[in-house]
Scaffold this motif. Structure first.
Motif, mmCIF file in Angstrom:
data_model
loop_
_atom_site.group_PDB
_atom_site.id
_atom_site.type_symbol
_atom_site.label_atom_id
_atom_site.label_comp_id
_atom_site.label_asym_id
_atom_site.label_seq_id
_atom_site.Cartn_x
_atom_site.Cartn_y
_atom_site.Cartn_z
ATOM 1 N N ILE A 550 0.789 -1.260 -0.197
ATOM 2 C CA ILE A 550 0.063 0.186 0.172
ATOM 3 C C ILE A 550 0.827 1.249 -0.004
ATOM 4 C CG2 ILE A 550 -1.934 1.269 1.324
ATOM 5 C CD1 ILE A 550 -2.887 -1.487 2.152
ATOM 6 N N PRO A 551 1.757 1.436 1.024
ATOM 7 C CA PRO A 551 2.684 2.715 0.895
ATOM 8 C C PRO A 551 3.733 2.754 -0.280
ATOM 9 C CG PRO A 551 3.394 1.250 2.669
ATOM 10 C CD PRO A 551 2.084 0.848 2.179
ATOM 11 N N LEU A 552 4.030 1.509 -0.627
ATOM 12 C CA LEU A 552 4.996 1.402 -1.752
ATOM 13 C C LEU A 552 4.438 1.907 -3.066
ATOM 14 C CD1 LEU A 552 7.805 0.426 -2.866
ATOM 15 C CD2 LEU A 552 6.814 -1.941 -3.221
ATOM 16 N N VAL A 553 3.318 1.213 -3.376
ATOM 17 C CA VAL A 553 2.654 1.869 -4.719
ATOM 18 C C VAL A 553 2.121 3.293 -4.512
ATOM 19 C CG1 VAL A 553 0.629 1.291 -6.299
ATOM 20 C CG2 VAL A 553 1.665 -0.507 -5.078
ATOM 21 N N ALA A 554 1.816 3.725 -3.443
ATOM 22 C CA ALA A 554 1.607 5.004 -3.325
ATOM 23 C C ALA A 554 2.677 5.953 -3.510
ATOM 24 C CB ALA A 554 1.030 5.185 -1.756
ATOM 25 N N ILE A 555 3.828 5.564 -2.974
ATOM 26 C CA ILE A 555 5.246 6.200 -3.465
ATOM 27 C C ILE A 555 5.488 6.298 -4.769
ATOM 28 C CG2 ILE A 555 7.724 6.499 -2.962
ATOM 29 C CD1 ILE A 555 7.255 5.279 -0.242
ATOM 30 N N ILE A 556 5.174 5.106 -5.506
ATOM 31 C CA ILE A 556 5.594 5.220 -6.956
ATOM 32 C C ILE A 556 4.327 6.201 -7.576
ATOM 33 C CG2 ILE A 556 5.343 3.640 -9.016
ATOM 34 C CD1 ILE A 556 6.307 1.350 -7.311
ATOM 35 N N GLN A 557 3.271 6.151 -7.416
ATOM 36 C CA GLN A 557 2.403 6.986 -7.910
ATOM 37 C C GLN A 557 2.675 8.411 -7.873
ATOM 38 O OE1 GLN A 557 -0.262 5.872 -9.906
ATOM 39 N NE2 GLN A 557 0.144 3.854 -9.727
ATOM 40 N N VAL A 558 3.091 8.709 -6.495
ATOM 41 C CA VAL A 558 3.184 10.201 -6.426
ATOM 42 C C VAL A 558 4.221 10.516 -7.237
ATOM 43 C CG1 VAL A 558 4.165 11.787 -4.472
ATOM 44 C CG2 VAL A 558 2.377 10.323 -4.102
ATOM 45 N N CYS A 559 5.381 9.863 -7.298
ATOM 46 C CA CYS A 559 6.656 10.039 -8.135
ATOM 47 C C CYS A 559 6.471 10.234 -9.469
ATOM 48 C CB CYS A 559 7.712 8.989 -7.752
ATOM 49 S SG CYS A 559 8.451 8.819 -6.266
ATOM 50 N N ARG A 560 5.130 9.583 -9.956
ATOM 51 C CA ARG A 560 4.915 9.955 -11.611
ATOM 52 C C ARG A 560 4.200 11.077 -11.922
ATOM 53 N NH1 ARG A 560 2.104 3.735 -12.666
ATOM 54 N NH2 ARG A 560 4.118 2.571 -12.867
ATOM 55 N N ILE A 569 0.920 14.739 -4.610
ATOM 56 C CA ILE A 569 -0.043 13.943 -3.654
ATOM 57 C C ILE A 569 -1.372 14.100 -4.185
ATOM 58 C CG2 ILE A 569 -0.616 13.699 -1.266
ATOM 59 C CD1 ILE A 569 2.201 14.135 -0.479
ATOM 60 N N LYS A 570 -1.578 15.775 -4.215
ATOM 61 C CA LYS A 570 -2.916 15.782 -4.516
ATOM 62 C C LYS A 570 -3.406 15.295 -5.880
ATOM 63 C CE LYS A 570 -3.592 20.077 -1.847
ATOM 64 N NZ LYS A 570 -3.900 21.462 -2.199
ATOM 65 N N ALA A 571 -2.485 15.402 -6.999
ATOM 66 C CA ALA A 571 -2.785 14.675 -8.245
ATOM 67 C C ALA A 571 -2.912 13.181 -8.321
ATOM 68 C CB ALA A 571 -1.608 15.033 -9.328
ATOM 69 N N ALA A 572 -1.922 12.404 -7.362
ATOM 70 C CA ALA A 572 -2.337 11.085 -7.175
ATOM 71 C C ALA A 572 -3.373 10.518 -6.722
ATOM 72 C CB ALA A 572 -0.866 10.601 -6.641
ATOM 73 N N ALA A 573 -3.989 11.406 -5.733
ATOM 74 C CA ALA A 573 -5.127 11.109 -5.085
ATOM 75 C C ALA A 573 -6.450 11.439 -5.925
ATOM 76 C CB ALA A 573 -5.178 11.931 -3.886
ATOM 77 N N GLN A 574 -6.386 12.293 -7.197
ATOM 78 C CA GLN A 574 -7.478 12.519 -7.931
ATOM 79 C C GLN A 574 -7.860 11.440 -8.807
ATOM 80 O OE1 GLN A 574 -9.636 15.335 -7.705
ATOM 81 N NE2 GLN A 574 -8.142 15.880 -5.752
ATOM 82 N N PRO A 575 -9.211 11.284 -9.020
ATOM 83 C CA PRO A 575 -9.474 10.140 -9.994
ATOM 84 C C PRO A 575 -8.876 10.202 -11.262
ATOM 85 C CG PRO A 575 -11.456 10.953 -8.901
ATOM 86 C CD PRO A 575 -10.194 11.997 -8.504
ATOM 87 N N SER A 576 -8.510 9.136 -11.964
ATOM 88 C CA SER A 576 -7.900 9.521 -13.367
ATOM 89 C C SER A 576 -8.796 9.879 -14.215
ATOM 90 C CB SER A 576 -7.212 8.065 -13.866
ATOM 91 O OG SER A 576 -6.465 7.548 -12.860
ATOM 92 N N PRO A 577 -8.357 10.125 -15.340
ATOM 93 C CA PRO A 577 -9.385 10.922 -16.414
ATOM 94 C C PRO A 577 -10.371 9.724 -16.987
ATOM 95 C CG PRO A 577 -7.177 11.635 -16.708
ATOM 96 C CD PRO A 577 -7.052 10.628 -15.752
#
Length: 648
Positions: A550-560, A569-577
């Motif tokens: 859970i935290p590992l994938v969250a870090i990867i998503q934030v880095c993208r 963090i805000k962008a990674a938390a928003q729904p995808s298009p």
């Protein structure tokens, strides 16, 4: 005056990472690419089959009598209403709305995509050992086709000198627990226990004394995986038909055993022991903790299977009705199973002239030692043995189907363009891997390995997953948005009861269960056997493996993402298009529901005509100032000649 902005159909792009085609003209699947359940009963029976598993028969009755008898039903029902049912409805709605597997569905909030991976890891680990239990049921089923049940004999090669020897008052026989420890003051070992320990398991002295693979158990395990693979080879089209038998047959057997059990001499002794309340036990925190944990495991929450099964529903299926039927039916089955189990255990207690608590057991000890011995005391014992182990087989298969479908769907939905046309190969490959990983559990140390997997694979990790799931949907995505999504499917928002539970009561109870599990944590044991340190460490790592994703994938998503840390963090938390319903028609319906709240004008042409099935908001739209728009997808348009993108 602020300028108004109109969301136009030509500006709305419903494309997703998978191309979903609408229903075929012949009235077949609503989602032609992914497929749907053939009928409404397919899903309902599959959900019932998954929720009603072996734990309903071999764990709940034992917990009930251990925690105050009938008094235990009070915390059990309260936990069902405050945590079990709200979570159950939330997971089913989540899957049905998006029509995606447990990983891809986290387009809703990519920062939480690790929750989906964690669900799949837990389901995969449980599948590995759960099919071994099904293999044991097959072994006992085959062994039942004889005039004399083999677990009643004391003159076979697997018996010891203690079998059949009597050291008690009145020359009574005494049943011992599955753990190999004497549950009475007598030194005799029952024939059923020796059959289980020395014939079926051929149990060694420790987890590191594996020996060779037992060919008879390995063949039963192979048959179990062949059954699972054959029933899932065509997805919900094949498994949806199998459950018409596997989900209903256990009820037939339970009713037969109930009416047979309550007519036996001494049955009232067991039933009284099961239901007489000890009200003072309600003051103990352990009773409430056990009730919460049992509800959690019994309903199958956080495995990803509920979202997977409901993802094959048609979009407007009444998922709230189904959630109520399955959850209440599951709890009724647990309570009813207690009467079945304890009526026959009461008869066994009467026949052996020992207290009920000396023959009561849980888990494999009940299914493969105490209950088989109880059956051997009945007239026409062969018939009852065949029915009982057929019931265990079907109870286990339904749960196994759902968990394996979770893993299969997760893999295929991540790469649909490559794997969906080759689903049969994916199913075959995963079943072969599952069989090979389970083979060590067919050795003489198999029971120790199964206990290790069972103890750690789906323990506290499920609590962590559920808590993250609730936070992601109800707080990050938002309870109001989620309620609007449900309104899109059902035509009405969920009752206030669910909303209050989702945002307040259920998260608090999940936190309580998690803390309770940590405080009450004990290292894995099997009877008197204590596991070595390396096995303990392996089990802990196995349990943490899903949570750490859970935290590992969250870090990867934030880095993208791009921008500052907070912006990422805000962008990674928003729904995808591409978040939303699978089909364009349903996306348009969703836009209309949001139009009623957010004032976004959505064109009515091209919208599906479902008449009374659509809520009033589908036919109304207004226009609000641009700054007030808040819709659930990326919507591109023009404002003062510049492109504008709005996201929820």
């Amino acid at each position: 005056m602020a300028q108004s902005y109109e969301v136009r159909r030509e500006d709305f792009n419903p494309n997703r990472n998978e191309v979903s085609q609408p229903a075929s003209a012949d009235g077949g699947d609503e989602n032609a690419d992914r497929g749907n359940w053939t009928g409404k009963l397919d899903f309902l029976l599959s959900g019932l089959g998954f929720a009603i598993g072996l734990g309903n028969v071999w764990r709940f009755p034992y917990l009930c009598y251990r925690n105050g008898g009938g008094a235990f039903l009070i915390p059990y029902v309260i936990m069902l209403g405050c945590a079990g049912l709200p979570l159950f409805f939330m997971e089913l709605s989540f899957g049905q709305f998006a029509s995606l597997g447990p990983i891809t569905i986290w387009n809703i909030s990519p920062i939480f995509k690790g929750v989906g991976y964690a669900m799949v890891v837990v389901s995969a680990l449980v599948c590995i050992y759960y099919n071994v239990i099904i293999a044991w049921a097959l072994y006992y089923l085959f062994a039942s086709f004889t005039n004399v049940l083999p677990w009643t004999l004391c003159n076979q090669w697997w018996n010891t000198d203690q079998c059949g020897k009597t050291f008690g008052v009145n020359g009574t026989n005494v049943t011992l627990g599955v753990n190999g420890t004497n549950t009475t003051d007598f030194t005799r070992v029952s024939a059923s226990h020796e059959f289980w320990t020395h014939k079926v398991l051929q149990l060694s002295s420790g987890i590191d004394k594996m020996g060779t693979v037992r060919w008879d158990l390995a063949l039963c395990l192979l048959l179990a995986w062949i059954i699972v693979g054959a029933c899932l080879i065509k997805g919900v089209k094949s498994s949806g038909k199998v459950v018409y038998f596997t989900a209903t047959f256990p009820f037939v057997v339970l009713f037969i055993l109930f009416f047979r059990g309550v007519t036996l001499e001494g049955a009232e002794r067991g039933i009284r022991f099961y239901i007489i309340p000890e009200w003072s036990r309600l003051a103990e925190s352990k009773v409430w903790g056990d009730a919460a944990i049992q509800i959690f495991y019994s309903l199958g929450l956080a495995f990803g299977s509920l979202a997977t099964l409901s993802s094959y529903n048609k979009f407007h299926n009444n998922v709230m009705r189904d959630a109520l039927i399955i959850a209440v039916g599951n709890c009724f089955t647990s309570i009813f199973s207690g009467f079945v189990i304890f009526s026959i255990i009461g008869h066994m207690s009467f026949m052996l002239d020992v207290p009920v608590d000396k023959v009561a057991d849980e888990g494999p000890g009940l299914a493969f030692v105490a209950y088989p011995e109880a059956i051997s005391l009945l007239p026409i014992s062969t018939l009852w043995a065949i029915l009982f182990f057929l019931m265990l087989l079907t109870l286990g298969l339904d749960s196994q189907f759902a968990m394996m479908e979770t893993v299969i769907t997760a893999v295929i939905d991540e790469y649909p363009e490559y794997l969906r046309p080759k689903k049969s190969i994916v199913v075959l490959g995963l079943c072969v891997i599952g069989y090979l990983l389970a083979l060590p559990q067919t050795t003489s140390a198999g029971m120790y390995w199964l206990q290790l997997l069972d103890w750690y694979s789906a323990g506290f990790s499920l609590m962590v997953i559920s808590l993250c799931l609730t936070i992601a949907i109800q707080y990050v995505y938002g309870m109001k948005r989620f309620s609007k999504d449900i309104k899109t499917m059902l035509g009405f928002e969920p009752p206030i009861y669910f909303k209050v539970c989702w945002v307040a009561i259920t998260p608090a109870l999940l936190l309580f269960i998690l803390i309770f599990n940590i405080v009450q944590f004990n290292p894995v044991t099997y009877g008197d056997y204590e596991y070595p340190n390396w096995a303990e460490i392996m089990g802990l790592l196995m349990g943490l493996s899903s949570c750490l994703l859970i935290p590992l994938v969250a870090i990867i998503q934030v880095c993208r993402q791009k921008g500052s840390l907070l912006e990422r963090i805000k962008a990674a938390a928003q729904p995808s298009p591409d978040w939303g319903p699978a089909l364009e028609d349903h996306r348009q319906e969703m836009m209309k529901v949001y139009a009623g709240k957010y004032g976004v004008e959505v064109p009515l042409e091209g919208a599906p005509n479902k008449g009374a099935d659509l809520p009033p908001d589908y036919t109304t739209a207004t226009t609000l100032p641009r700054n007030d728009i808040n819709v659930p997808f990326s919507v591109a348009g023009q404002m003062n000649g510049l492109p504008v993108v709005t996201k929820l």
